[in-house]
Design an enzyme around this catalytic site. Structure first.
Site, PDB file in Angstrom:
ATOM      1  N   ASN A   1       0.861  -1.214   0.010  1.00  7.11           N
ATOM      2  CA  ASN A   1       0.043  -0.168   0.103  1.00  7.11           C
ATOM      3  C   ASN A   1       0.723   1.156   0.086  1.00  7.11           C
ATOM      4  O   ASN A   1       1.916   1.286  -0.279  1.00  7.11           O
ATOM      5  CB  ASN A   1      -1.216   0.092   1.075  1.00  7.11           C
ATOM      6  CG  ASN A   1      -2.208   0.824   0.699  1.00  7.11           C
ATOM      7  OD1 ASN A   1      -2.271   1.880   0.639  1.00  7.11           O
ATOM      8  ND2 ASN A   1      -3.181   0.153  -0.011  1.00  7.11           N
ATOM      9  N   ARG A   2       0.252   2.478   0.510  1.00  2.70           N
ATOM     10  CA  ARG A   2       0.914   3.646   0.113  1.00  2.70           C
ATOM     11  C   ARG A   2       1.752   4.209   1.296  1.00  2.70           C
ATOM     12  O   ARG A   2       1.342   4.121   2.526  1.00  2.70           O
ATOM     13  CB  ARG A   2      -0.349   4.647  -0.304  1.00  2.70           C
ATOM     14  CG  ARG A   2      -1.057   4.274  -1.529  1.00  2.70           C
ATOM     15  CD  ARG A   2      -2.270   5.111  -1.835  1.00  2.70           C
ATOM     16  NE  ARG A   2      -2.614   4.797  -2.976  1.00  2.70           N
ATOM     17  CZ  ARG A   2      -3.485   3.804  -3.448  1.00  2.70           C
ATOM     18  NH1 ARG A   2      -3.797   2.883  -2.273  1.00  2.70           N
ATOM     19  NH2 ARG A   2      -4.035   3.822  -4.548  1.00  2.70           N
TER      20      ARG A   2
ATOM     21  N   ASP B   1     -11.680   0.466  -0.950  1.00  2.00           N
ATOM     22  CA  ASP B   1     -10.040   0.521  -1.183  1.00  2.00           C
ATOM     23  C   ASP B   1      -9.500   0.921   0.216  1.00  2.00           C
ATOM     24  O   ASP B   1      -8.870   2.167   0.018  1.00  2.00           O
ATOM     25  CB  ASP B   1      -9.628   1.219  -2.405  1.00  2.00           C
ATOM     26  CG  ASP B   1      -8.432   0.959  -2.737  1.00  2.00           C
ATOM     27  OD1 ASP B   1      -7.696   0.402  -2.152  1.00  2.00           O
ATOM     28  OD2 ASP B   1      -7.860   1.500  -3.920  1.00  2.00           O
TER      29      ASP B   1
ATOM     30  N   HIS C   1       2.929   0.387  -3.114  1.00  2.00           N
ATOM     31  CA  HIS C   1       3.236  -1.030  -3.200  1.00  2.00           C
ATOM     32  C   HIS C   1       4.961  -1.141  -3.453  1.00  2.00           C
ATOM     33  O   HIS C   1       5.290  -2.059  -4.594  1.00  2.00           O
ATOM     34  CB  HIS C   1       2.605  -1.689  -4.203  1.00  2.00           C
ATOM     35  CG  HIS C   1       1.203  -1.931  -3.904  1.00  2.00           C
ATOM     36  ND1 HIS C   1       0.664  -2.169  -2.714  1.00  2.00           N
ATOM     37  CD2 HIS C   1       0.072  -1.918  -4.714  1.00  2.00           C
ATOM     38  CE1 HIS C   1      -0.836  -2.169  -2.816  1.00  2.00           C
ATOM     39  NE2 HIS C   1      -1.176  -2.388  -4.099  1.00  2.00           N
TER      40      HIS C   1
ATOM     41  N   HIS D   1      -1.062 -10.161  -3.050  1.00  2.00           N
ATOM     42  CA  HIS D   1      -2.199  -9.154  -3.842  1.00  2.00           C
ATOM     43  C   HIS D   1      -3.014  -9.962  -4.985  1.00  2.00           C
ATOM     44  O   HIS D   1      -3.389  -9.539  -5.737  1.00  2.00           O
ATOM     45  CB  HIS D   1      -1.464  -8.096  -4.756  1.00  2.00           C
ATOM     46  CG  HIS D   1      -2.192  -6.805  -4.985  1.00  2.00           C
ATOM     47  ND1 HIS D   1      -3.338  -6.834  -5.665  1.00  2.00           N
ATOM     48  CD2 HIS D   1      -2.106  -5.668  -4.229  1.00  2.00           C
ATOM     49  CE1 HIS D   1      -3.628  -5.392  -5.760  1.00  2.00           C
ATOM     50  NE2 HIS D   1      -2.997  -4.947  -4.947  1.00  2.00           N
ATOM     51  N   THR D   2      -3.073 -11.229  -4.555  1.00  2.00           N
ATOM     52  CA  THR D   2      -4.123 -12.116  -5.334  1.00  2.00           C
ATOM     53  C   THR D   2      -5.663 -11.528  -5.525  1.00  2.00           C
ATOM     54  O   THR D   2      -6.171 -10.987  -4.261  1.00  2.00           O
ATOM     55  CB  THR D   2      -4.158 -13.531  -4.841  1.00  2.00           C
ATOM     56  OG1 THR D   2      -2.899 -14.101  -5.196  1.00  2.00           O
ATOM     57  CG2 THR D   2      -5.180 -14.301  -5.065  1.00  2.00           C
ATOM     58  N   TYR D   3      -6.174 -11.506  -6.631  1.00  2.00           N
ATOM     59  CA  TYR D   3      -7.628 -10.992  -6.969  1.00  2.00           C
ATOM     60  C   TYR D   3      -8.257 -12.258  -6.595  1.00  2.00           C
ATOM     61  O   TYR D   3      -8.093 -13.186  -7.532  1.00  2.00           O
ATOM     62  CB  TYR D   3      -7.737 -10.361  -8.170  1.00  2.00           C
ATOM     63  CG  TYR D   3      -7.138  -8.900  -8.427  1.00  2.00           C
ATOM     64  CD1 TYR D   3      -5.882  -8.731  -8.263  1.00  2.00           C
ATOM     65  CD2 TYR D   3      -8.063  -7.814  -8.372  1.00  2.00           C
ATOM     66  CE1 TYR D   3      -5.210  -7.363  -8.666  1.00  2.00           C
ATOM     67  CE2 TYR D   3      -7.557  -6.621  -8.607  1.00  2.00           C
ATOM     68  CZ  TYR D   3      -6.036  -6.351  -8.593  1.00  2.00           C
ATOM     69  OH  TYR D   3      -5.486  -5.053  -8.730  1.00  2.00           O
TER      70      TYR D   3
ATOM     71  N   GLU E   1      -6.000  -7.987   1.376  1.00  2.00           N
ATOM     72  CA  GLU E   1      -4.225  -7.793   1.532  1.00  2.00           C
ATOM     73  C   GLU E   1      -4.307  -7.475   3.018  1.00  2.00           C
ATOM     74  O   GLU E   1      -4.436  -6.539   3.755  1.00  2.00           O
ATOM     75  CB  GLU E   1      -3.981  -6.693   0.703  1.00  2.00           C
ATOM     76  CG  GLU E   1      -4.033  -6.760  -0.730  1.00  2.00           C
ATOM     77  CD  GLU E   1      -4.087  -5.519  -1.724  1.00  2.00           C
ATOM     78  OE1 GLU E   1      -3.174  -4.595  -1.309  1.00  2.00           O
ATOM     79  OE2 GLU E   1      -5.074  -4.965  -1.843  1.00  2.00           O
TER      80      GLU E   1
HETATM   81  C1  BGC Z   1      -4.710  -0.537  -3.570  1.00  2.00           C
HETATM   82  C2  BGC Z   1      -5.320   0.281  -4.806  1.00  2.00           C
HETATM   83  C3  BGC Z   1      -4.665   0.016  -5.944  1.00  2.00           C
HETATM   84  C4  BGC Z   1      -4.193  -1.556  -5.998  1.00  2.00           C
HETATM   85  C5  BGC Z   1      -3.494  -1.940  -7.358  1.00  2.00           C
HETATM   86  C6  BGC Z   1      -4.364  -2.049  -3.952  1.00  2.00           C
HETATM   87  O1  BGC Z   1      -3.772  -2.528  -3.030  1.00  2.00           O
HETATM   88  O2  BGC Z   1      -5.105  -0.221  -2.260  1.00  2.00           O
HETATM   89  O3  BGC Z   1      -5.575   1.720  -4.540  1.00  2.00           O
HETATM   90  O4  BGC Z   1      -5.238   0.594  -7.003  1.00  2.00           O
HETATM   91  O5  BGC Z   1      -3.968  -2.151  -5.270  1.00  2.00           O
HETATM   92  O6  BGC Z   1      -4.038  -2.395  -8.491  1.00  2.00           O
END
Ligand code: BGC
Length: 391
Positions: A119-120, A291, A145, A219-221, A356
């Protein structure tokens, strides 16, 4: 151009063969299948080659329920994970590409290990012992990330990892001092363990030779419809959290930990993700949907329930336990139909969601958030378990 068969261990009647593939030197197409448990296996094939010629292996782990997980050396990406539906039908429950080219060309972190900082970090800056470090700003003036070339774009070394139950692999990566602006040589290790109880146990470890910060995640979807048949808005989510972390317009925490009661962020009881996602709410607007990081109930540092996800149509359930204090629930808001993934599926908005597990975003700049500092001599260790079942 050599494959090293490092060692063959025998424990009782079970043969265990460890394979170490050096991605830089291995040009051959590898296909190797070894019996590691009575019914569990690990198979290694070549997934593709990076533009510089580096060969990227794909490991396929199978447990004794027939559940499979595929992992590649690039980014430690989980490219496929199957789970049974209520009729026992095994289908893929994660988003991704069929080929390496897709992951290299354009990937919103599909399946990847994220580091050094999940994250940020606000404005890409943080201070340790009075020294300010500046990271690349790759997301609206912030660092996201781990920066433009984070752990998701690095080549990890993979080897089979001995376990009593199911099958496992160990991924390692040495992140050099000042890589992407982070201090210290960070030795990172991630174990993916697919148990015979249909659990994916992920154990993270890291050590450093200089004071640094670290926050690793996966970061699995997920999409429990199986082979991504539809979006995730009908999935029911429960999050074991009384509070969440509100953010500003650039998704940096305001510093407040807000009670979820009476807001669309209350997932204390299972609720369809789509039920409130488009409500007129400033926080939902900031994220374009969900998010945000939820503050998990229960003790930091020990394994506790983070949440459960249920797809009523297929009966698939995924529960998440973690030692981490938070979980970022990202509802795939930035998927926009520009990516065609596995099964020739166009990934439209909210076709996958991420859970996550991590420390809170921007923790280095928020004195009230749990610390993400790692000192030399300390071992960073966290664990997250995704368990698949049906109901
Ligand atoms: C973030 C999103 C970001 C994404 C990346 C997530 O973990 O919170 O803001 O766009 O990851 O695709």
């Amino acid at each position: 151009m050599k494959k090293h068969l490092l060692l063959a261990l025998f424990s009782g009647a079970l043969g265990l063969l460890m394979i170490n593939c050096n991605p830089k030197t291995d040009q051959r197409t590898m296909t190797e299948s070894v019996q590691v448990q009575p019914k569990g296996t690990i198979t290694v094939t070549t997934f593709g080659k990076l533009p510089d010629g580096t060969s990227i292996p794909q490991y396929t782990l199978t447990n004794n329920q027939g559940m499979t997980m595929k992992v590649i050396g690039y980014g430690g990406i989980i490219t496929s994970l199957t789970a049974p539906d209520k009729n026992g039908k095994l289908e893929d429950v994660v988003l991704g590409y069929d080929s390496l080219e897709g992951y290299v060309a354009k990937s919103p972190y599909f399946g990847a290990i994220v580091g050094r900082y999940g994250n940020r970090i606000g404005k890409g800056k943080f201070t340790l012992d009075g020294k300010t470090y500046t990271l690349a700003q790759n997301n609206n003036g912030n660092s996201l990330h781990g920066g433009p070339a984070g752990f998701d774009k690095r080549v990890w070394t993979i080897e089979a990892y001995p376990v009593d139950n199911g099958t496992a692999i160990k991924l390692t990566y040495l992140s050099k001092d000042m890589e992407e602006g982070f201090p210290g040589n960070l030795q990172a290790e991630v174990i993916y363990h697919l148990t015979d109880k249909n659990e994916l146990k992920i154990s993270y470890k890291a050590t450093t030779d200089k004071k640094t910060i670290v926050n690793l995640t996966q970061h699995t979807y997920f999409n429990l419809s199986g082979n991504t048949k539809t979006d995730i808005l009908q999935h029911e989510l429960m999050l074991n959290a009384d509070k969440f972390v509100p953010v500003d317009k650039t998704l940096i925490p305001t510093g407040e930990l807000k009670d979820v009661s009476g807001t669309p962020f209350d997932f204390k009881t299972p609720t369809a993700i789509g039920a409130r996602i488009d409500k007129d709410d400033a926080q939902l607007k900031a994220g374009g949907g969900y998010d945000h990081c939820w503050v998990l109930n229960g003790p930091d540092d020990s394994l506790k329930l983070a949440g459960t996800l249920h797809d009523p149509a297929t009966g698939r359930v995924m529960s998440v336990h973690t030692t981490e204090p938070g979980v970022q629930f990202y509802s795939g808001n930035f998927l926009d139909g520009s990516i065609t993934g596995k099964f020739n599926t166009i990934y439209n908005k909210r076709y996958g969601l991420c859970l996550e597990t991590e420390h809170f975003p921007d923790s280095p700049n928020q004195k009230n958030f749990p610390s993400v500092v790692l000192n030399p001599g300390e071992v960073y260790q966290t664990q997250t378990v995704y368990t698949f079942s049906v109901k």
